[in-house]
Design an enzyme around this catalytic site. Structure first.
Site, PDB file in Angstrom:
ATOM      1  N   SER A  54       0.838  -1.206   0.000  1.00 41.63           N
ATOM      2  CA  SER A  54       0.000   0.000   0.000  1.00 41.63           C
ATOM      3  C   SER A  54       0.870   1.252   0.000  1.00 41.63           C
ATOM      4  O   SER A  54       1.623   1.492   0.950  1.00 41.63           O
ATOM      5  CB  SER A  54      -0.902   0.004   1.233  1.00 41.63           C
ATOM      6  OG  SER A  54      -1.508   1.276   1.341  1.00 41.63           O
ATOM      7  N   HIS A  72      -1.118  -1.302  -4.225  1.00 45.17           N
ATOM      8  CA  HIS A  72      -2.412  -0.955  -3.623  1.00 45.17           C
ATOM      9  C   HIS A  72      -2.498   0.549  -3.395  1.00 45.17           C
ATOM     10  O   HIS A  72      -1.604   1.155  -2.802  1.00 45.17           O
ATOM     11  CB  HIS A  72      -2.541  -1.707  -2.296  1.00 45.17           C
ATOM     12  CG  HIS A  72      -3.886  -1.641  -1.658  1.00 45.17           C
ATOM     13  ND1 HIS A  72      -4.944  -2.433  -2.063  1.00 45.17           N
ATOM     14  CD2 HIS A  72      -4.350  -0.903  -0.635  1.00 45.17           C
ATOM     15  CE1 HIS A  72      -6.000  -2.181  -1.298  1.00 45.17           C
ATOM     16  NE2 HIS A  72      -5.672  -1.248  -0.419  1.00 45.17           N
ATOM     17  N   ASP A 100      -4.800   3.500  -1.841  1.00 40.77           N
ATOM     18  CA  ASP A 100      -5.890   3.773  -0.894  1.00 40.77           C
ATOM     19  C   ASP A 100      -6.396   5.195  -1.080  1.00 40.77           C
ATOM     20  O   ASP A 100      -5.736   6.156  -0.679  1.00 40.77           O
ATOM     21  CB  ASP A 100      -5.380   3.616   0.543  1.00 40.77           C
ATOM     22  CG  ASP A 100      -5.198   2.161   0.915  1.00 40.77           C
ATOM     23  OD1 ASP A 100      -6.157   1.387   0.774  1.00 40.77           O
ATOM     24  OD2 ASP A 100      -4.086   1.804   1.352  1.00 40.77           O
ATOM     25  N   MET A 144      -9.075   7.939  -0.004  1.00 36.34           N
ATOM     26  CA  MET A 144      -9.983   8.234   1.124  1.00 36.34           C
ATOM     27  C   MET A 144     -10.512   9.649   0.994  1.00 36.34           C
ATOM     28  O   MET A 144      -9.755  10.574   0.681  1.00 36.34           O
ATOM     29  CB  MET A 144      -9.219   8.131   2.445  1.00 36.34           C
ATOM     30  CG  MET A 144      -8.562   6.793   2.676  1.00 36.34           C
ATOM     31  SD  MET A 144      -7.677   6.807   4.242  1.00 36.34           S
ATOM     32  CE  MET A 144      -6.886   5.189   4.151  1.00 36.34           C
ATOM     33  N   HIS A 180      -8.273   0.999  -4.228  1.00 34.56           N
ATOM     34  CA  HIS A 180      -9.254   0.770  -3.158  1.00 34.56           C
ATOM     35  C   HIS A 180      -9.919   2.099  -2.826  1.00 34.56           C
ATOM     36  O   HIS A 180      -9.315   2.960  -2.188  1.00 34.56           O
ATOM     37  CB  HIS A 180      -8.485   0.190  -1.943  1.00 34.56           C
ATOM     38  CG  HIS A 180      -9.325  -0.073  -0.737  1.00 34.56           C
ATOM     39  ND1 HIS A 180      -8.756  -0.308   0.508  1.00 34.56           N
ATOM     40  CD2 HIS A 180     -10.666  -0.150  -0.559  1.00 34.56           C
ATOM     41  CE1 HIS A 180      -9.722  -0.503   1.381  1.00 34.56           C
ATOM     42  NE2 HIS A 180     -10.883  -0.412   0.771  1.00 34.56           N
ATOM     43  N   MET A 196     -12.192   4.245  -0.807  1.00 35.43           N
ATOM     44  CA  MET A 196     -12.918   4.397   0.466  1.00 35.43           C
ATOM     45  C   MET A 196     -13.621   5.753   0.420  1.00 35.43           C
ATOM     46  O   MET A 196     -13.246   6.703   1.109  1.00 35.43           O
ATOM     47  CB  MET A 196     -11.940   4.306   1.635  1.00 35.43           C
ATOM     48  CG  MET A 196     -11.466   2.878   1.874  1.00 35.43           C
ATOM     49  SD  MET A 196      -9.967   2.803   2.864  1.00 35.43           S
ATOM     50  CE  MET A 196      -8.763   3.003   1.554  1.00 35.43           C
ATOM     51  N   MET A 241     -11.720  -6.283   4.829  1.00 30.63           N
ATOM     52  CA  MET A 241     -10.961  -5.343   5.669  1.00 30.63           C
ATOM     53  C   MET A 241     -10.701  -5.996   7.021  1.00 30.63           C
ATOM     54  O   MET A 241     -11.623  -6.435   7.709  1.00 30.63           O
ATOM     55  CB  MET A 241     -11.751  -4.047   5.885  1.00 30.63           C
ATOM     56  CG  MET A 241     -11.820  -3.125   4.684  1.00 30.63           C
ATOM     57  SD  MET A 241     -10.238  -2.671   3.956  1.00 30.63           S
ATOM     58  CE  MET A 241      -9.373  -1.910   5.332  1.00 30.63           C
ATOM     59  N   ASP A 292      -6.834  -6.768   3.884  1.00 30.88           N
ATOM     60  CA  ASP A 292      -6.223  -5.441   3.986  1.00 30.88           C
ATOM     61  C   ASP A 292      -6.294  -4.931   5.416  1.00 30.88           C
ATOM     62  O   ASP A 292      -7.380  -4.698   5.940  1.00 30.88           O
ATOM     63  CB  ASP A 292      -6.983  -4.496   3.040  1.00 30.88           C
ATOM     64  CG  ASP A 292      -6.392  -3.099   2.967  1.00 30.88           C
ATOM     65  OD1 ASP A 292      -5.335  -2.852   3.552  1.00 30.88           O
ATOM     66  OD2 ASP A 292      -7.033  -2.253   2.296  1.00 30.88           O
TER      67      ASP A 292
END
Ligand code: DX5
Ligand code: ZN
Length: 216
Positions: free
Chosen positions: A8, A33, A35, A37, A66, A68, A137, A175
């Site tokens: 990540s 990965h 992330d 957010m 990913h 979020m 998760m 994850d």
């Protein structure tokens, strides 16, 4: 059984992002990965579109994105155009998950759905036949460096049993809080892909740690 490591970049040094991506590109990690957010779906804001060209130019590895974020449907096309190979949205964030999965597939990206720690595996079962990936998760989403939530391994095993029952060949990814100490148990439960942030980037030798995570 497949084994893939997806480091990540949330835990990378953004002052040296291009070098960190070059390191991952040399490493045995097959995926990277990302992330994203929004400060609404999770209590933290990370990064978004502006980093995608740096990542895409720096590697041909699979960009495992990913999201979020709330209303992920609004941004799926843009992430696909920016080079995301896999787009994973949250089950809890979408009002019409069947439509959102179809939207991802239409872009040509692989489609993933993630469930938070308190969401049961049964919630994802109706979607399995449409998915390339399910992301479990193992921490509350929002921050790197948290401890693995006990019981997540059992969710992987339950999901693996459900997938065998319905003939799904989707990847199972986990994850949050993955370390050299718990990697073996999640592989044994049927997990294919391990996300690792602080374990990789907090290591004095990240490439060697990726190798070790593949060979526990
Ligand atoms: C948390 C993120 C994770 C995080 C993992 O919301 O989805 O991908 O970066 O970090 P570690 O491996 O440090 O728990
Ligand atoms: Zn993640």
């Amino acid at each position: 059984m497949t084994r893939i490591i997806s480091p990540s970049v949330l835990s990378a040094d953004f002052g040296h992002l291009a070098q960190d991506i070059a390191m991952l590109d040399r490493s045995e990690a097959e995926w990277i990965h990302i992330d994203v957010m929004d400060g609404v779906f999770v209590p933290n804001i990370s990064f978004g579109f502006p980093v995608m060209p740096t990542l895409r130019k720096g590697t041909r590895k699979v960009l495992d994105t990913h999201l979020m974020i709330v209303e992920p449907e609004r941004y799926i096309e843009r992430f696909a155009k920016a080079g995301a190979d896999i787009i994973t949205i949250h089950l809890e964030a979408s009002e019409d998950l069947h439509a959102a999965i179809a939207q991802i597939r239409k872009t040509g990206a692989k489609a993933g759905v993630s469930i938070k720690p308190k969401t049961p595996v049964s919630a994802i079962v109706p979607y399995l036949s449409e998915l390339d990936l399910v992301l479990i998760m193992s921490v509350e989403p929002g921050f790197g460096g948290q401890s693995f939530i006990e019981g997540s391994t059992e969710k992987v095993a339950e999901l693996r049993r459900e997938m065998e029952r319905c003939g799904s060949h989707a990847w199972i990814e986990i994850d949050g809080g993955i370390t050299l100490d718990n990697a073996a148990e999640v592989y044994a439960a049927g997990c294919d892909v391990l996300v690792a942030g602080s374990t990789v980037f907090g290591s004095p030798d990240p490439e060697q740690t990726i190798h070790q995570l593949l060979n526990v």
